[in-house]
Scaffold this motif. Structure first.
Motif, PDB file in Angstrom:
ATOM      1  N   LYS A  96       0.837  -1.201   0.000  1.00 34.61           N
ATOM      2  CA  LYS A  96       0.000   0.000   0.000  1.00 34.61           C
ATOM      3  C   LYS A  96       0.873   1.252   0.000  1.00 34.61           C
ATOM      4  O   LYS A  96       0.564   2.225  -0.691  1.00 34.61           O
ATOM      5  CB  LYS A  96      -0.933   0.028   1.213  1.00 34.61           C
ATOM      6  CG  LYS A  96      -2.026  -1.004   1.214  1.00 34.61           C
ATOM      7  CD  LYS A  96      -2.988  -0.891   0.075  1.00 34.61           C
ATOM      8  CE  LYS A  96      -3.798   0.377   0.054  1.00 34.61           C
ATOM      9  NZ  LYS A  96      -4.639   0.480  -1.147  1.00 34.61           N
TER      10      LYS A  96
ATOM     11  N   LYS B 160     -15.789  -8.571  -4.392  1.00 33.36           N
ATOM     12  CA  LYS B 160     -14.526  -8.104  -3.838  1.00 33.36           C
ATOM     13  C   LYS B 160     -14.292  -8.844  -2.527  1.00 33.36           C
ATOM     14  O   LYS B 160     -15.104  -8.756  -1.608  1.00 33.36           O
ATOM     15  CB  LYS B 160     -14.566  -6.591  -3.610  1.00 33.36           C
ATOM     16  CG  LYS B 160     -13.225  -5.991  -3.254  1.00 33.36           C
ATOM     17  CD  LYS B 160     -13.302  -4.477  -3.294  1.00 33.36           C
ATOM     18  CE  LYS B 160     -11.950  -3.858  -3.031  1.00 33.36           C
ATOM     19  NZ  LYS B 160     -12.006  -2.389  -3.090  1.00 33.36           N
TER      20      LYS B 160
ATOM     21  N   GLN C  21     -11.909  -9.479   0.682  1.00 39.08           N
ATOM     22  CA  GLN C  21     -10.820  -8.952   1.504  1.00 39.08           C
ATOM     23  C   GLN C  21      -9.930 -10.104   1.962  1.00 39.08           C
ATOM     24  O   GLN C  21     -10.421 -11.155   2.374  1.00 39.08           O
ATOM     25  CB  GLN C  21     -11.401  -8.221   2.714  1.00 39.08           C
ATOM     26  CG  GLN C  21     -10.397  -7.359   3.436  1.00 39.08           C
ATOM     27  CD  GLN C  21     -11.067  -6.472   4.469  1.00 39.08           C
ATOM     28  OE1 GLN C  21     -11.037  -6.796   5.647  1.00 39.08           O
ATOM     29  NE2 GLN C  21     -11.662  -5.380   4.033  1.00 39.08           N
TER      30      GLN C  21
ATOM     31  N   ASP D 226      -6.856  -6.662   8.078  1.00 42.15           N
ATOM     32  CA  ASP D 226      -7.122  -5.535   8.970  1.00 42.15           C
ATOM     33  C   ASP D 226      -6.156  -5.538  10.159  1.00 42.15           C
ATOM     34  O   ASP D 226      -5.594  -4.503  10.516  1.00 42.15           O
ATOM     35  CB  ASP D 226      -8.581  -5.526   9.429  1.00 42.15           C
ATOM     36  CG  ASP D 226      -9.009  -6.812  10.102  1.00 42.15           C
ATOM     37  OD1 ASP D 226      -8.373  -7.863   9.879  1.00 42.15           O
ATOM     38  OD2 ASP D 226      -9.990  -6.771  10.865  1.00 42.15           O
TER      39      ASP D 226
ATOM     40  N   SER E 129      -6.142   6.850   5.794  1.00 41.30           N
ATOM     41  CA  SER E 129      -6.587   6.543   4.429  1.00 41.30           C
ATOM     42  C   SER E 129      -6.597   5.043   4.164  1.00 41.30           C
ATOM     43  O   SER E 129      -7.553   4.498   3.614  1.00 41.30           O
ATOM     44  CB  SER E 129      -5.673   7.254   3.427  1.00 41.30           C
ATOM     45  OG  SER E 129      -5.963   6.864   2.125  1.00 41.30           O
ATOM     46  N   MET E 130      -5.536   4.362   4.569  1.00 43.70           N
ATOM     47  CA  MET E 130      -5.445   2.916   4.323  1.00 43.70           C
ATOM     48  C   MET E 130      -6.478   2.144   5.125  1.00 43.70           C
ATOM     49  O   MET E 130      -7.089   1.204   4.614  1.00 43.70           O
ATOM     50  CB  MET E 130      -4.044   2.410   4.649  1.00 43.70           C
ATOM     51  CG  MET E 130      -3.015   2.778   3.634  1.00 43.70           C
ATOM     52  SD  MET E 130      -1.465   1.960   4.057  1.00 43.70           S
ATOM     53  CE  MET E 130      -0.358   2.733   2.932  1.00 43.70           C
TER      54      MET E 130
ATOM     55  N   GLU F 264      -9.334   3.200   6.094  1.00 42.90           N
ATOM     56  CA  GLU F 264     -10.649   3.473   5.513  1.00 42.90           C
ATOM     57  C   GLU F 264     -10.940   2.532   4.344  1.00 42.90           C
ATOM     58  O   GLU F 264     -12.081   2.148   4.108  1.00 42.90           O
ATOM     59  CB  GLU F 264     -10.713   4.931   5.064  1.00 42.90           C
ATOM     60  CG  GLU F 264     -12.106   5.438   4.834  1.00 42.90           C
ATOM     61  CD  GLU F 264     -12.143   6.929   4.631  1.00 42.90           C
ATOM     62  OE1 GLU F 264     -12.274   7.354   3.466  1.00 42.90           O
ATOM     63  OE2 GLU F 264     -12.037   7.662   5.637  1.00 42.90           O
ATOM     64  N   GLU F 265      -9.894   2.144   3.626  1.00 41.38           N
ATOM     65  CA  GLU F 265     -10.061   1.237   2.490  1.00 41.38           C
ATOM     66  C   GLU F 265     -10.539  -0.145   2.918  1.00 41.38           C
ATOM     67  O   GLU F 265     -11.037  -0.918   2.095  1.00 41.38           O
ATOM     68  CB  GLU F 265      -8.747   1.093   1.715  1.00 41.38           C
ATOM     69  CG  GLU F 265      -8.388   2.324   0.909  1.00 41.38           C
ATOM     70  CD  GLU F 265      -7.131   2.105   0.102  1.00 41.38           C
ATOM     71  OE1 GLU F 265      -6.963   1.011  -0.487  1.00 41.38           O
ATOM     72  OE2 GLU F 265      -6.306   3.039   0.041  1.00 41.38           O
TER      73      GLU F 265
ATOM     74  N   ASP G 107     -13.031  -0.708   4.824  1.00 41.52           N
ATOM     75  CA  ASP G 107     -14.484  -0.656   4.975  1.00 41.52           C
ATOM     76  C   ASP G 107     -15.139  -0.728   3.597  1.00 41.52           C
ATOM     77  O   ASP G 107     -15.371   0.289   2.961  1.00 41.52           O
ATOM     78  CB  ASP G 107     -14.905   0.607   5.719  1.00 41.52           C
ATOM     79  CG  ASP G 107     -16.376   0.623   6.060  1.00 41.52           C
ATOM     80  OD1 ASP G 107     -17.122  -0.286   5.608  1.00 41.52           O
ATOM     81  OD2 ASP G 107     -16.802   1.542   6.768  1.00 41.52           O
ATOM     82  N   PHE G 108     -15.450  -1.945   3.148  1.00 40.22           N
ATOM     83  CA  PHE G 108     -16.024  -2.132   1.822  1.00 40.22           C
ATOM     84  C   PHE G 108     -17.423  -1.562   1.709  1.00 40.22           C
ATOM     85  O   PHE G 108     -17.910  -1.316   0.609  1.00 40.22           O
ATOM     86  CB  PHE G 108     -16.037  -3.619   1.447  1.00 40.22           C
ATOM     87  CG  PHE G 108     -14.679  -4.185   1.125  1.00 40.22           C
ATOM     88  CD1 PHE G 108     -13.540  -3.395   1.133  1.00 40.22           C
ATOM     89  CD2 PHE G 108     -14.541  -5.518   0.805  1.00 40.22           C
ATOM     90  CE1 PHE G 108     -12.295  -3.928   0.830  1.00 40.22           C
ATOM     91  CE2 PHE G 108     -13.306  -6.055   0.500  1.00 40.22           C
ATOM     92  CZ  PHE G 108     -12.168  -5.251   0.513  1.00 40.22           C
TER      93      PHE G 108
ATOM     94  N   LYS H 267     -18.295   1.361   2.569  1.00 40.44           N
ATOM     95  CA  LYS H 267     -18.161   2.761   2.135  1.00 40.44           C
ATOM     96  C   LYS H 267     -17.988   2.870   0.623  1.00 40.44           C
ATOM     97  O   LYS H 267     -18.182   3.922   0.056  1.00 40.44           O
ATOM     98  CB  LYS H 267     -16.971   3.432   2.832  1.00 40.44           C
ATOM     99  CG  LYS H 267     -17.258   3.784   4.264  1.00 40.44           C
ATOM    100  CD  LYS H 267     -16.127   4.609   4.837  1.00 40.44           C
ATOM    101  CE  LYS H 267     -16.459   5.021   6.255  1.00 40.44           C
ATOM    102  NZ  LYS H 267     -15.375   5.801   6.843  1.00 40.44           N
ATOM    103  N   GLU H 268     -17.565   1.786   0.000  1.00 42.91           N
ATOM    104  CA  GLU H 268     -17.378   1.812  -1.444  1.00 42.91           C
ATOM    105  C   GLU H 268     -18.714   1.783  -2.082  1.00 42.91           C
ATOM    106  O   GLU H 268     -19.191   1.581  -2.977  1.00 42.91           O
ATOM    107  CB  GLU H 268     -16.499   0.657  -1.901  1.00 42.91           C
ATOM    108  CG  GLU H 268     -15.079   0.820  -1.473  1.00 42.91           C
ATOM    109  CD  GLU H 268     -14.154  -0.202  -2.103  1.00 42.91           C
ATOM    110  OE1 GLU H 268     -14.602  -1.127  -2.786  1.00 42.91           O
ATOM    111  OE2 GLU H 268     -12.963  -0.069  -1.895  1.00 42.91           O
TER     112      GLU H 268
END
Length: 158
Positions: free
Chosen positions: A22, A102, A104, A109, A148-149, A151-152, A154-155, A157-158
């Motif tokens: 990342k 998608k 994970q 995490d 930022s990383m 937050e990614e 949390d699918f 939020k996408e």
């Protein structure tokens, strides 16, 4: 592949795992902050990480959605893409709609949080030991990258 500092650093980041991949993606996406040769080399981190074994993917999908045949008429075992925190598979719902799933990567995490907390603490220590670095806001950058990383992950939020 010819040896160079950018190649060596990218390979090291790949071996260190998801957090560093990342960070490599951050380098690839920040041409105004990093030398061009590093930006170009780290672009290899954007979507070409080692995919998970299908059995692991299947277990994750079924844990989240129930048995695959109950919801999907087809799930491609080969991912469309595999990145540092997730991979994506083409699928078809039993209703006939084409979708992507998608997935994970397991324990990502926990790994990201541990690595990013270490990086943040290390940046604070460096600023303490070398006050000149405090002017560069090293810990602020590390904190922003951490937020930022995470937050990614949390699918929803996408």
């Amino acid at each position: 592949e010819q040896f160079s500092a950018p190649v060596a650093l990218r390979k090291l980041f790949e071996r260190l795992g998801a957090t560093y991949i990342k960070l490599g993606q951050f380098i690839a996406s920040s041409p105004s902050l990093f030398p061009k040769e590093y930006v170009l080399e780290f672009q290899k981190c954007l979507d070409s990480t080692e995919p998970l074994d299908w059995n692991i993917v299947k277990t994750i999908i079924e844990r989240e959605t129930g048995p695959i045949p109950k919801n999907f008429s087809f799930v491609d075992k080969k991912p469309l893409a595999s990145a540092s925190i997730a991979q994506v598979h083409a699928a078809k719902l039993i209703t006939g709609e084409d979708v992507v799933i998608k997935v994970q990567k397991p324990q990502i995490d926990v790994l990201l949080k541990a690595d990013l907390n270490f990086i943040y603490v290390a940046s604070r220590v460096v600023e303490f030991l070398q006050p000149d670095f405090e002017r560069t806001s090293l810990s602020a950058v590390a904190g922003d990258v951490r937020s930022s990383m995470l937050e990614e992950l949390d699918f929803e939020k996408e």
